[in-house]
Design an enzyme around this catalytic site. Sequence first.
Site, PDB file in Angstrom:
ATOM      1  N   GLU A  56      -5.154  -0.230  -7.634  1.00 23.96           N
ATOM      2  CA  GLU A  56      -4.266   1.479  -8.222  1.00 23.96           C
ATOM      3  C   GLU A  56      -2.941   0.238  -8.685  1.00 23.96           C
ATOM      4  OE1 GLU A  56      -3.249   4.793  -5.527  1.00 23.96           O
ATOM      5  OE2 GLU A  56      -3.261   2.737  -4.468  1.00 23.96           O
ATOM      6  N   ASN A  70      -3.203   6.612  -0.334  1.00 22.82           N
ATOM      7  CA  ASN A  70      -2.839   6.450   0.522  1.00 22.82           C
ATOM      8  C   ASN A  70      -1.961   7.772   0.628  1.00 22.82           C
ATOM      9  OD1 ASN A  70      -4.004   4.325   2.636  1.00 22.82           O
ATOM     10  ND2 ASN A  70      -1.990   3.636   1.648  1.00 22.82           N
ATOM     11  N   SER A 121       0.849  -1.035  -0.035  1.00 17.56           N
ATOM     12  CA  SER A 121      -0.523  -0.137   0.143  1.00 17.56           C
ATOM     13  C   SER A 121       1.009   0.961  -0.405  1.00 17.56           C
ATOM     14  CB  SER A 121      -0.744  -0.058   1.521  1.00 17.56           C
ATOM     15  OG  SER A 121      -0.290  -0.623   2.223  1.00 17.56           O
ATOM     16  N   HIS A 141      -1.687  -3.069  -6.044  1.00 17.05           N
ATOM     17  CA  HIS A 141      -2.782  -2.861  -4.874  1.00 17.05           C
ATOM     18  C   HIS A 141      -4.285  -2.702  -4.888  1.00 17.05           C
ATOM     19  CE1 HIS A 141      -3.329   0.900  -1.503  1.00 17.05           C
ATOM     20  NE2 HIS A 141      -3.429  -0.455  -1.554  1.00 17.05           N
TER      21      HIS A 141
END
Length: 298
Positions: free
Chosen positions: A151, A189, A118, A139
């Site tokens: 992702e 993130n 992540s 991800h």
Amino acid sequence: MKNIAVIGAGTMGNGIAHTFAQFGFKVRLIDISEKALAAGMTTIGKNLDRMIKKEAITEEDKKQTLDNIHTLTDMKKGTAHAELVVEAATENLELKLDIFRKLDECCPEDTILATNTSSISITRIASVTKRPEQVIGMHFMNPVPIMKLVEVIRGYSTSDETTKTVLELSGKLRKTPVEVNDYPGFVANRILMPMINEAVETLHSGVAGVKEIDTVMKLGMAHPMGPLQLADFIGLDVCLSILNVMYDGFKNPKYAPCPLLVNMVTAGKLGIKSGEGFYDYSESKKAEKVSGIFSQKR
């Protein structure tokens, strides 16, 4: 592409295995622990049962999905015929580097090596292999069988062909892939974790309590879950790890973890996984009771 290997049977690993298997892929779910594999398969079974209750799948769909998954503790054997490997181990750089060194040795030359990291650099992970052009970030979001986003992160050397293959493969899972470049935290993130960190700082500063902060974000910003409850769901240790990766990568103080978050992780208060975080989960799996330590106003 039909043969997939997933490394790690934890929350993300079993969700990724479930999703590939549900769409007809043959999956080898690999973990060093037989106990972890058994727990992962139990979770997959329960999640499939929930889908049956919602009439999203049938009993036959469940059977076929489970039949598509085989568990192993032997990485070399489990990846011998894999066309794609998705690593979903703990968010720890040295562990991931060790796994990718081993995967590079035991996987066929044309196997694509993906990581579900992540926040950790794809370029750094790829650097320990002899096939950096075939290393990519994939991800998934948690819970994997439900969340639509993937992702897809290109490392410095990731080839166009590898990227195209993974984008198309994500579509076959009925996911929406978004291609992003390799910088700490990627997109999801890099935006989410500072918000969670600021929510923890707001609590730490005594501006408001846990429920109050979450209520403001849910009702005022239309978020389905408040940031502190979401942090519990993600795992406070994971949140801390991601923030540390971004802080180390950018050297920008805005990514520095709040001291309260650091102390909670040090104390073992990790959220749902430990039974207590910003909320107390000891009597229920739902965030209903605020932990006494953090409900006090300052």
